[in-house]
Design a protein around this motif. Structure first.
Motif, PDB file in Angstrom:
ATOM      1  N   GLY A  57     -10.407  28.525 -17.320  1.00  0.00           N
ATOM      2  CA  GLY A  57     -10.280  27.698 -18.517  1.00  0.00           C
ATOM      3  C   GLY A  57      -9.314  28.319 -19.510  1.00  0.00           C
ATOM      4  O   GLY A  57      -8.684  29.348 -19.258  1.00  0.00           O
ATOM      5  N   HIS A  58      -9.215  27.669 -20.654  1.00  0.00           N
ATOM      6  CA  HIS A  58      -8.262  28.100 -21.676  1.00  0.00           C
ATOM      7  C   HIS A  58      -8.907  28.995 -22.721  1.00  0.00           C
ATOM      8  O   HIS A  58     -10.108  28.904 -22.992  1.00  0.00           O
ATOM      9  N   THR A  59      -8.110  29.845 -23.317  1.00  0.00           N
ATOM     10  CA  THR A  59      -8.539  30.629 -24.463  1.00  0.00           C
ATOM     11  C   THR A  59      -8.882  29.688 -25.615  1.00  0.00           C
ATOM     12  O   THR A  59      -8.257  28.644 -25.777  1.00  0.00           O
ATOM     13  N   GLY A  60      -9.863  30.063 -26.411  1.00  0.00           N
ATOM     14  CA  GLY A  60     -10.229  29.243 -27.560  1.00  0.00           C
ATOM     15  C   GLY A  60      -9.066  29.058 -28.522  1.00  0.00           C
ATOM     16  O   GLY A  60      -8.184  29.914 -28.640  1.00  0.00           O
ATOM     17  N   CYS A  61      -9.082  27.934 -29.213  1.00  0.00           N
ATOM     18  CA  CYS A  61      -7.993  27.620 -30.133  1.00  0.00           C
ATOM     19  C   CYS A  61      -8.541  26.822 -31.321  1.00  0.00           C
ATOM     20  O   CYS A  61      -9.421  25.974 -31.148  1.00  0.00           O
ATOM     21  N   SER A  62      -8.030  27.108 -32.503  1.00  0.00           N
ATOM     22  CA  SER A  62      -8.395  26.341 -33.690  1.00  0.00           C
ATOM     23  C   SER A  62      -7.142  25.865 -34.400  1.00  0.00           C
ATOM     24  O   SER A  62      -6.155  26.607 -34.504  1.00  0.00           O
ATOM     25  N   VAL A  63      -7.178  24.630 -34.859  1.00  0.00           N
ATOM     26  CA  VAL A  63      -6.123  24.101 -35.718  1.00  0.00           C
ATOM     27  C   VAL A  63      -6.699  24.039 -37.131  1.00  0.00           C
ATOM     28  O   VAL A  63      -7.713  23.378 -37.367  1.00  0.00           O
ATOM     29  N   VAL A  64      -6.095  24.761 -38.045  1.00  0.00           N
ATOM     30  CA  VAL A  64      -6.587  24.861 -39.409  1.00  0.00           C
ATOM     31  C   VAL A  64      -5.663  24.064 -40.326  1.00  0.00           C
ATOM     32  O   VAL A  64      -4.495  24.422 -40.512  1.00  0.00           O
ATOM     33  N   LEU A  65      -6.193  22.970 -40.864  1.00  0.00           N
ATOM     34  CA  LEU A  65      -5.423  22.137 -41.784  1.00  0.00           C
ATOM     35  C   LEU A  65      -5.703  22.621 -43.200  1.00  0.00           C
ATOM     36  O   LEU A  65      -6.840  22.580 -43.665  1.00  0.00           O
ATOM     37  N   VAL A  66      -4.667  23.080 -43.899  1.00  0.00           N
ATOM     38  CA  VAL A  66      -4.850  23.686 -45.215  1.00  0.00           C
ATOM     39  C   VAL A  66      -4.122  22.884 -46.284  1.00  0.00           C
ATOM     40  O   VAL A  66      -2.916  22.619 -46.180  1.00  0.00           O
ATOM     41  N   ASP A  67      -4.873  22.475 -47.307  1.00  0.00           N
ATOM     42  CA  ASP A  67      -4.300  21.872 -48.507  1.00  0.00           C
ATOM     43  C   ASP A  67      -3.858  23.021 -49.414  1.00  0.00           C
ATOM     44  O   ASP A  67      -4.677  23.676 -50.053  1.00  0.00           O
ATOM     45  N   VAL A  68      -2.556  23.286 -49.437  1.00  0.00           N
ATOM     46  CA  VAL A  68      -2.027  24.458 -50.127  1.00  0.00           C
ATOM     47  C   VAL A  68      -2.353  24.444 -51.617  1.00  0.00           C
ATOM     48  O   VAL A  68      -2.657  25.473 -52.217  1.00  0.00           O
ATOM     49  N   ARG A  69      -2.338  23.287 -52.225  1.00  0.00           N
ATOM     50  CA  ARG A  69      -2.546  23.218 -53.677  1.00  0.00           C
ATOM     51  C   ARG A  69      -3.966  23.560 -54.085  1.00  0.00           C
ATOM     52  O   ARG A  69      -4.203  24.152 -55.142  1.00  0.00           O
ATOM     53  N   HIS A  70      -4.959  23.177 -53.268  1.00  0.00           N
ATOM     54  CA  HIS A  70      -6.351  23.373 -53.660  1.00  0.00           C
ATOM     55  C   HIS A  70      -7.101  24.369 -52.774  1.00  0.00           C
ATOM     56  O   HIS A  70      -8.286  24.622 -53.005  1.00  0.00           O
ATOM     57  N   ALA A  71      -6.438  24.941 -51.786  1.00  0.00           N
ATOM     58  CA  ALA A  71      -7.037  25.927 -50.874  1.00  0.00           C
ATOM     59  C   ALA A  71      -8.226  25.363 -50.094  1.00  0.00           C
ATOM     60  O   ALA A  71      -9.090  26.113 -49.640  1.00  0.00           O
ATOM     61  N   ASP A  72      -8.264  24.036 -49.941  1.00  0.00           N
ATOM     62  CA  ASP A  72      -9.287  23.422 -49.089  1.00  0.00           C
ATOM     63  C   ASP A  72      -8.781  23.411 -47.650  1.00  0.00           C
ATOM     64  O   ASP A  72      -7.568  23.405 -47.399  1.00  0.00           O
ATOM     65  N   ARG A  73      -9.718  23.388 -46.697  1.00  0.00           N
ATOM     66  CA  ARG A  73      -9.288  23.387 -45.315  1.00  0.00           C
ATOM     67  C   ARG A  73     -10.299  22.671 -44.432  1.00  0.00           C
ATOM     68  O   ARG A  73     -11.483  22.585 -44.760  1.00  0.00           O
ATOM     69  N   THR A  74      -9.804  22.146 -43.333  1.00  0.00           N
ATOM     70  CA  THR A  74     -10.638  21.617 -42.266  1.00  0.00           C
ATOM     71  C   THR A  74     -10.195  22.279 -40.977  1.00  0.00           C
ATOM     72  O   THR A  74      -8.993  22.438 -40.722  1.00  0.00           O
ATOM     73  N   ILE A  75     -11.157  22.695 -40.148  1.00  0.00           N
ATOM     74  CA  ILE A  75     -10.843  23.415 -38.922  1.00  0.00           C
ATOM     75  C   ILE A  75     -11.238  22.571 -37.711  1.00  0.00           C
ATOM     76  O   ILE A  75     -12.386  22.124 -37.601  1.00  0.00           O
ATOM     77  N   LEU A  76     -10.302  22.358 -36.823  1.00  0.00           N
ATOM     78  CA  LEU A  76     -10.551  21.694 -35.553  1.00  0.00           C
ATOM     79  C   LEU A  76     -10.683  22.790 -34.500  1.00  0.00           C
ATOM     80  O   LEU A  76      -9.700  23.459 -34.170  1.00  0.00           O
ATOM     81  N   ALA A  77     -11.895  23.008 -34.010  1.00  0.00           N
ATOM     82  CA  ALA A  77     -12.158  24.165 -33.154  1.00  0.00           C
ATOM     83  C   ALA A  77     -12.389  23.764 -31.703  1.00  0.00           C
ATOM     84  O   ALA A  77     -13.231  22.918 -31.411  1.00  0.00           O
TER      85      ALA A  77
END
Length: 327
Positions: free
Chosen positions: A104-124
């Motif tokens: 299988g594949h190594t784990g991967c996360s896509v981290v979406l970051v709102d630069v102005r407010h430092a909020d984030r959502t992580i797709l894991a």
């Protein structure tokens, strides 16, 4: 210095940074959604960073930078992401000889970051870090660590028990940072805590294990199971006890928060890195807070990790009156 074995996840993290398209939107007073993106649209982002993440490797980097002999145990796939993880471990002088390559594949996360407010959502995507059945506790006989630092094993309570029992059999101490899958099995988790020397959880996680609302209530109950307990509370700081001393601490100075990914890992591993180097309880907590704070000021969970050589300034920390139940 100490020899520390770290068990946990290893991933490649892809950071998508944007100033406007990822801005949060409030649906109602209790629910917000992340981003203004329309389904089917193509969104141009401002910047992309490729980092190595995962709670296991995040903690391992703290220990290695602090000068401890650090061994990482975890799973990777035979792919480019796995190569990136190995390159990171090698660069940080972390022993990767106990890394296992599985299908299988190594784990991967896509981290979406709102630069102005430092909020984030992580797709894991957990990938190779979704299962730890193949790891062998008998390897600890060969390594003979002083400490075993364990992050989530995705709810594999039997494997956790095997590692904890082996650690204590060879005289190693255990620090544990359970994840959501362990917290879903409260009875089994509590049964493991007799084998845990240091427990790290956040406030919400603590409330899943024991009754209580206030941090002082939660840590009082948790201290019945573990000698040292650390409970973090985001921007409100943390509380910690070793049964002899209890401290309430604020947040170490933050000039600008950019990304909170890995802050909990930095706090827990920062505490143990300092403690294993001989720091007293309060000083280990101060370093933990500083390590977490600096990590939040950079993108990626490892970029800001400290070495222990930095000169730290004073921070808000207050000794709490000892609980009579601990006497």
């Amino acid at each position: 210095m100490s020899r520390i074995v770290v068990i946990g996840s290893a991933t490649q993290d892809i950071y998508m940074l944007d100033c406007d398209d990822f801005e949060g939107m409030e649906v109602d007073e209790n629910v917000s959604i992340f981003g203004k993106m329309t389904i089917g649209s193509k969104v141009d982002i401002d910047r992309v960073n490729f980092e190595v993440g995962g709670s296991g490797t995040n903690a391992a980097v703290t220990f290695a930078r602090h000068g401890h002999e650090t061994i990482f145990m975890g799973n990777l796939g035979r792919d480019a992401s796995g190569d990136a993880v190995l390159e990171c471990l090698d660069r940080e002088n972390i022993d990767s000889s106990y890394v296992e390559f599985i299908e299988g594949h190594t784990g991967c996360s896509v981290v979406l970051v709102d630069v102005r407010h430092a909020d984030r959502t992580i797709l894991a995507y957990r990938g190779a870090s979704a299962n730890f059945d193949n790891l062998n506790p008998d390897d600890l006989d060969n390594i003979q660590p002083d400490w075993l630092y364990v992050t989530s094993l995705r709810g594999n309570m039997e494997k956790l028990l095997e590692f904890f029992e082996k650690a204590h059999k060879i005289g190693a101490k255990v620090m544990f940072n359970p994840g959501e899958k362990e917290l879903e099995q409260t009875d089994k988790l509590i049964g493991l805590l007799d084998l845990v020397d240091v427990l790290l959880v956040n406030k919400e996680e603590a409330a899943q294990i024991v009754p209580g609302v206030l941090l002082t209530e939660l840590i009082t109950h948790l201290s019945n199971y573990c000698k040292i307990v650390l409970v973090t509370d985001g921007m409100m700081g943390a509380i910690a006890t070793n049964r002899k001393q209890t401290y309430r601490l604020g947040v170490y100075e933050q000039k600008r928060v950019r990304d909170r990914t890995g802050a909990g890992d930095a706090f827990g591993s920062g505490f143990l890195a300092a403690l294993a180097s001989g720091a007293k309880f309060a000083k280990a907590l101060e370093f933990a807070a500083a390590n977490a704070s600096v990590v939040t000021q950079k993108y990626g969970a490892k970029a800001g990790i400290l070495t222990g050589q930095e000169e730290l300034h004073e921070m808000p920390i207050q000794k709490v009156e000892e609980n009579a139940e601990w006497q």
